[in-house]
Design a protein around this motif. Structure first.
Motif, PDB file in Angstrom:
ATOM      1  N   GLU A 164      37.873  32.202 -44.623  1.00  0.00           N
ATOM      2  CA  GLU A 164      38.462  31.482 -44.827  1.00  0.00           C
ATOM      3  C   GLU A 164      37.495  29.970 -45.473  1.00  0.00           C
ATOM      4  O   GLU A 164      36.589  30.151 -46.332  1.00  0.00           O
ATOM      5  CB  GLU A 164      39.559  31.176 -45.869  1.00  0.00           C
ATOM      6  CG  GLU A 164      39.916  29.735 -46.876  1.00  0.00           C
ATOM      7  CD  GLU A 164      39.468  30.754 -48.858  1.00  0.00           C
ATOM      8  OE1 GLU A 164      39.637  29.965 -49.456  1.00  0.00           O
ATOM      9  OE2 GLU A 164      39.045  31.454 -48.354  1.00  0.00           O
ATOM     10  N   ARG A 179      34.029  31.368 -45.736  1.00  0.00           N
ATOM     11  CA  ARG A 179      33.914  31.203 -47.884  1.00  0.00           C
ATOM     12  C   ARG A 179      33.332  30.094 -48.320  1.00  0.00           C
ATOM     13  O   ARG A 179      32.722  30.088 -49.629  1.00  0.00           O
ATOM     14  CB  ARG A 179      34.303  31.904 -48.202  1.00  0.00           C
ATOM     15  CG  ARG A 179      35.046  32.519 -49.898  1.00  0.00           C
ATOM     16  CD  ARG A 179      36.308  33.523 -50.186  1.00  0.00           C
ATOM     17  NE  ARG A 179      37.043  31.676 -50.543  1.00  0.00           N
ATOM     18  CZ  ARG A 179      36.687  30.816 -51.617  1.00  0.00           C
ATOM     19  NH1 ARG A 179      35.747  31.173 -52.923  1.00  0.00           N
ATOM     20  NH2 ARG A 179      37.890  30.410 -51.666  1.00  0.00           N
ATOM     21  N   ARG A 180      34.767  28.973 -48.109  1.00  0.00           N
ATOM     22  CA  ARG A 180      33.830  27.584 -48.891  1.00  0.00           C
ATOM     23  C   ARG A 180      33.242  27.161 -48.762  1.00  0.00           C
ATOM     24  O   ARG A 180      32.839  26.456 -49.632  1.00  0.00           O
ATOM     25  CB  ARG A 180      35.431  27.210 -48.778  1.00  0.00           C
ATOM     26  CG  ARG A 180      36.963  27.713 -48.838  1.00  0.00           C
ATOM     27  CD  ARG A 180      38.224  26.101 -48.450  1.00  0.00           C
ATOM     28  NE  ARG A 180      39.246  27.470 -48.977  1.00  0.00           N
ATOM     29  CZ  ARG A 180      40.789  26.483 -48.878  1.00  0.00           C
ATOM     30  NH1 ARG A 180      40.740  24.977 -48.526  1.00  0.00           N
ATOM     31  NH2 ARG A 180      41.894  26.936 -49.433  1.00  0.00           N
ATOM     32  N   ARG A 196      30.182  28.654 -48.927  1.00  0.00           N
ATOM     33  CA  ARG A 196      28.960  29.376 -49.592  1.00  0.00           C
ATOM     34  C   ARG A 196      29.650  29.082 -50.725  1.00  0.00           C
ATOM     35  O   ARG A 196      28.141  29.162 -51.697  1.00  0.00           O
ATOM     36  CB  ARG A 196      28.990  30.994 -49.045  1.00  0.00           C
ATOM     37  CG  ARG A 196      28.703  31.662 -47.701  1.00  0.00           C
ATOM     38  CD  ARG A 196      27.210  31.759 -46.942  1.00  0.00           C
ATOM     39  NE  ARG A 196      27.556  30.104 -47.044  1.00  0.00           N
ATOM     40  CZ  ARG A 196      27.630  29.535 -45.314  1.00  0.00           C
ATOM     41  NH1 ARG A 196      28.467  29.678 -44.595  1.00  0.00           N
ATOM     42  NH2 ARG A 196      26.454  28.585 -45.627  1.00  0.00           N
ATOM     43  N   ALA A 197      30.675  28.785 -51.319  1.00  0.00           N
ATOM     44  CA  ALA A 197      31.140  28.298 -52.007  1.00  0.00           C
ATOM     45  C   ALA A 197      30.818  26.398 -52.489  1.00  0.00           C
ATOM     46  O   ALA A 197      31.077  26.463 -54.065  1.00  0.00           O
ATOM     47  CB  ALA A 197      31.912  28.783 -52.799  1.00  0.00           C
ATOM     48  N   ALA A 217      42.163  37.753 -48.497  1.00  0.00           N
ATOM     49  CA  ALA A 217      40.867  37.313 -49.158  1.00  0.00           C
ATOM     50  C   ALA A 217      40.688  38.201 -50.040  1.00  0.00           C
ATOM     51  O   ALA A 217      41.731  39.395 -50.339  1.00  0.00           O
ATOM     52  CB  ALA A 217      39.995  37.328 -48.187  1.00  0.00           C
ATOM     53  N   ASP A 218      40.300  37.308 -51.117  1.00  0.00           N
ATOM     54  CA  ASP A 218      39.961  38.379 -52.853  1.00  0.00           C
ATOM     55  C   ASP A 218      40.153  39.031 -53.385  1.00  0.00           C
ATOM     56  O   ASP A 218      39.795  40.247 -53.560  1.00  0.00           O
ATOM     57  CB  ASP A 218      38.245  38.235 -52.142  1.00  0.00           C
ATOM     58  CG  ASP A 218      37.789  38.724 -54.038  1.00  0.00           C
ATOM     59  OD1 ASP A 218      37.951  37.938 -54.758  1.00  0.00           O
ATOM     60  OD2 ASP A 218      36.702  39.557 -52.957  1.00  0.00           O
ATOM     61  N   ALA A 262      33.566  43.111 -48.884  1.00  0.00           N
ATOM     62  CA  ALA A 262      32.711  41.693 -48.851  1.00  0.00           C
ATOM     63  C   ALA A 262      32.072  41.371 -48.842  1.00  0.00           C
ATOM     64  O   ALA A 262      31.069  42.216 -48.970  1.00  0.00           O
ATOM     65  CB  ALA A 262      33.869  40.909 -47.206  1.00  0.00           C
ATOM     66  N   ALA A 310      26.366  35.803 -51.032  1.00  0.00           N
ATOM     67  CA  ALA A 310      27.286  34.817 -51.432  1.00  0.00           C
ATOM     68  C   ALA A 310      26.409  33.361 -50.949  1.00  0.00           C
ATOM     69  O   ALA A 310      25.798  32.800 -52.250  1.00  0.00           O
ATOM     70  CB  ALA A 310      28.387  34.860 -49.889  1.00  0.00           C
ATOM     71  N   HIS A 365      29.771  36.606 -55.254  1.00  0.00           N
ATOM     72  CA  HIS A 365      30.735  35.975 -53.513  1.00  0.00           C
ATOM     73  C   HIS A 365      32.106  37.412 -54.023  1.00  0.00           C
ATOM     74  O   HIS A 365      32.928  36.950 -53.279  1.00  0.00           O
ATOM     75  CB  HIS A 365      30.963  34.880 -54.645  1.00  0.00           C
ATOM     76  CG  HIS A 365      30.208  33.551 -54.380  1.00  0.00           C
ATOM     77  ND1 HIS A 365      30.166  32.714 -53.556  1.00  0.00           N
ATOM     78  CD2 HIS A 365      29.759  33.151 -55.447  1.00  0.00           C
ATOM     79  CE1 HIS A 365      29.230  32.191 -53.453  1.00  0.00           C
ATOM     80  NE2 HIS A 365      29.023  32.093 -54.821  1.00  0.00           N
ATOM     81  N   ARG A 366      31.210  38.824 -54.592  1.00  0.00           N
ATOM     82  CA  ARG A 366      32.357  39.609 -53.674  1.00  0.00           C
ATOM     83  C   ARG A 366      31.458  41.096 -53.530  1.00  0.00           C
ATOM     84  O   ARG A 366      30.556  40.872 -53.660  1.00  0.00           O
ATOM     85  CB  ARG A 366      33.157  40.194 -55.219  1.00  0.00           C
ATOM     86  CG  ARG A 366      31.874  40.553 -56.534  1.00  0.00           C
ATOM     87  CD  ARG A 366      32.698  40.247 -58.239  1.00  0.00           C
ATOM     88  NE  ARG A 366      33.744  41.106 -58.156  1.00  0.00           N
ATOM     89  CZ  ARG A 366      34.381  41.670 -59.032  1.00  0.00           C
ATOM     90  NH1 ARG A 366      34.609  42.182 -59.839  1.00  0.00           N
ATOM     91  NH2 ARG A 366      35.344  43.162 -58.789  1.00  0.00           N
TER      92      ARG A 366
END
Length: 690
Positions: free
Chosen positions: A74, A77-78, A80-81, A128-129, A172, A178, A184-185
């Motif tokens: 996670e 992921r954060r 990348r975002a 996740a997601d 993912a 990403a 992002h998906r």
């Protein structure tokens, strides 16, 4: 009692973003995320009733007893975002917005929008997601590399796809997608909820890099897969799954087109995927038969440099025509079927919604500093937003949510329209920056370089000339010069410390069309640096208060690269530099971004030599402050260390400021605050010495 300083308030509020509504979903109830206040990081899920205009909370992290424990996956992921908040940082809904799914601390929750309740579903963690199916009967989610599905009543949890090895995951987005493709998906529901299209990512071809924490020698380095330019990418494939786990592999020429750009699955046609060649000069749109896995080419884009990725396409129109964005005749154009629906000077930035009678896009027209919403039909484009500024939006049916940022207001205003009539404004709890903005937007030089000049808020010309601080990003995509306050707050604070601050968007920056974008092909150093020099001299010709004998430059990421480049290659112009998290050797940056602009280093090594900072290290004769996070997994610490080593080998004095435990963007309040103060101190001393 005096109020806290700007650096402290900016750090506490994460750049005055906390408390502002975000992540909107349009519908009879408009869903959004918002924290409780301007210094509160944990977002809750909210709904606004478009009939009454009333807001109500659907899910509160505190009430759900879910502290924000972040797993390594996670956290990645954060990163990348570029996510800086906590609590609920994302969610997904069914087709009608009646059910929302989200995660907290790796746990899976669903919210019933009509009832205003949220509950946890019993599933393997961390999650996740999560994404509900279009009818809101089931929720798909990721856990442990698996793609799993559970009924909304908590029954029937099972895996559809399980990894065949430690380096294989299902559903993912891989690092490159990403970080560079804005994907992002990695999975998509069918319109009837009976199947899922899912990406299989095998990272075993990707080399290992090891990121350690130098401040904690007892901790083991973290092994990450990093696809540096010229090296192997993850192997990405696709498969269609029935809900019983039956799998059909998707067939396309993955050797020739290894990049999965995006996918689209609607009721209006077969599933679509967009795939790109490694050199990004060819992109295909393929229609997929979900029963057999066979694909058919429905469109092909080629470009002598690269095919630009824009959000919202490819997609089907309700009558079955392909909707896409094409770079043609000097503009990014909206094309439906074989017919272009827009033309220059309109530059389409993205497709927001495809309706029965029109398409909603975001675009810039005469002025790239402004972004507006346009309603487009075959007959032409109608501008939906009027106020000068930057507008973003989302639409479903007759409900349109518009977020507007301007130079006149410090907060973004979010208005909800229904059938063309404003029905509500979503409240913001963000803090007021309390900055007296003194900014002038300029067009400079022969290329009409869009620039922003910021002077001290109480500047009097009688006070004499000011040292100049260039504060650019300067590279592709990340546009800084926009008609809104948010991008200038820190620059204004630097101006109030006694500088004239100049922010310039040069060639390669978004908003000015395909030719402008591609002016940096093969050369990330020359045009961006020359544009900063030209803008500086043109601004000084108009504003004699700029002292060209005292010029500094600061930047982060690409801006850090540009700052170092400036003092190394143009010491006649620049007298000091703050190099924040800058790329030094492009061989150490990722494949998709770097090869787009410089090509494959195995084929054109000379381009990488010409754009590297290392060969220029011996030229340094100006003060340089190098700042870098020790845990950066995007522009890794090796960049700063190699630059410092090259400078030391040439006996060139410089200063290195390592940020212990910090990734690519500092989020810790103390670090963020003091980093600004240290930069000002360095710049004052450096220019004073000069």
């Amino acid at each position: 009692m005096p109020s806290a300083s700007f650096p402290r308030r900016s750090a506490r509020t994460q750049g005055f973003t906390l408390g502002a509504p975000r992540n909107f979903t349009a519908g009879d109830s408009v869903l959004f995320l918002r924290s409780a206040g301007g210094t509160e990081r944990d977002n809750a899920l909210w709904a606004l009733d478009t009939e009454t205009g009333q807001e109500r909370m659907l899910a509160d992290p505190a009430a759900l007893q879910a502290e924000d424990h972040v797993s390594p996956a996670e956290q990645a992921r954060r990163e990348r975002a570029r996510e800086r908040a906590g609590g609920i940082t994302g969610y997904a809904t069914d087709r009608d917005g009646r059910l929302a799914a989200f995660t907290l601390s790796g746990r899976l929750f669903v919210a019933d929008v009509a009832a205003g309740t949220a509950r946890e579903l019993p599933v393997p963690q961390p999650v996740a997601d999560p994404r509900p199916d279009p009818d809101g009967r089931r929720v798909a989610y990721l856990s442990g590399g698996q793609l799993r599905v559970i009924d909304v009543d908590g029954s029937g949890d099972h895996a559809l796809a399980e990894p065949e090895g430690a380096d294989i995951t299902w559903g993912a987005a891989e690092f490159i997608a990403a970080e560079e493709m804005d994907r992002h998906r990695g999975y998509w529901w069918s319109p009837d909820g009976s199947r899922l299209l899912a990406a299989r990512v095998d990272e075993s071809p990707v080399q290992h890099w090891y990121l350690g924490d130098p401040s904690n020698p007892a901790s083991e380095p973290t092994a990450v897969r990093y696809p540096a330019a010229g090296t192997a990418n993850a192997d990405v494939a696709l498969a269609v799954f029935d809900l019983d786990g039956h799998r059909v592999d998707v067939d396309w020429d993955r050797r020739a087109f290894p990049y999965l750009v995006t996918a689209h699955w609607s009721r209006h046609g077969r599933p679509l995927i967009a795939v790109q060649s490694r050199d990004q000069r060819t992109q295909l749109v393929l229609a997929l038969d979900p029963g057999t896995g066979q694909t058919t080419e429905v469109h092909r884009d080629t470009d002598q440099h690269w095919v630009e990725i824009k959000p919202g396409w490819p997609a089907w129109s309700p009558d079955g025509r392909l909707v896409r964005i094409s770079a043609d005749n000097g503009a990014y154009r909206l094309v439906v079927g074989d017919q272009p629906w827009t033309a220059a000077p309109l530059q389409v930035r993205g497709i927001l919604d495809i309706g029965d009678d029109d398409i909603l896009i975001s675009a810039s027209e005469q002025d790239p500093t402004q972004v507006h919403l346009f309603r487009v039909t075959a007959e032409g484009a109608e501008q939906v937003t009027e106020q000068a500024g930057v507008h973003t939006g989302t639409r479903a049916g007759e409900v349109l949510v518009v977020a507007t940022s301007t130079l006149d207001e410090s907060r973004t205003r979010v208005r909800v329209r229904r059938a063309g009539r404003e029905v509500a404004e979503i409240g913001s709890r963000a803090e007021n920056p309390e900055v007296d903005l003194n900014v002038e937007l300029l067009r400079l030089g022969d290329r009409d370089l869009r620039s922003a000049l910021l002077l001290p808020s109480q500047y009097d010309p009688a006070d004499g000339p000011l040292p100049v601080l260039l504060d650019p990003y300067g590279g592709p995509h990340a546009q800084r010069v926009l008609s809104r306050q948010q991008g200038y707050l820190t620059s204004q604070w630097f101006a109030d410390q006694g500088f004239a601050v100049l922010v310039t968007d040069g060639r390669g920056m978004a908003g000015r069309g395909p030719d402008w974008d591609r002016a940096i092909a093969g050369d990330l150093a020359g045009p961006p640096l020359q544009d900063q020099v030209d803008a500086l001299h043109a601004a000084a010709a108009q504003h004699p208060e700029l002292d060209l004998g005292r010029v500094a430059i600061r930047g982060w990421s690409f801006g850090g690269y540009l700052a170092a480049l400036a003092v190394l290659r143009r010491p006649d112009v620049f007298h000091a530099a703050v190099v924040g998290a800058g790329v030094v050797d492009w061989r150490l940056y990722d494949t998709h971004y770097t090869e787009r602009y410089l090509g494959d280093p195995n084929v054109v090594p000379e381009a990488y030599v010409a754009n590297s900072l290392l060969s220029d290290a011996a030229k340094l004769e100006r003060p340089m402050l190098i700042v870098h996070g020790t845990s950066d997994d995007n522009v890794v610490l090796a960049h700063a260390l190699r630059l410092s080593a090259a400078l030391t080998a040439s006996a060139r004095p410089h200063t290195v400021l390592p940020l212990s435990g910090v990734s690519h963007m500092p989020t810790d309040e103390t670090t963020s605050e003091n980093l600004l103060l240290l930069q000002v101190d360095f710049l004052r001393n450096a220019l004073k010495r000069h």
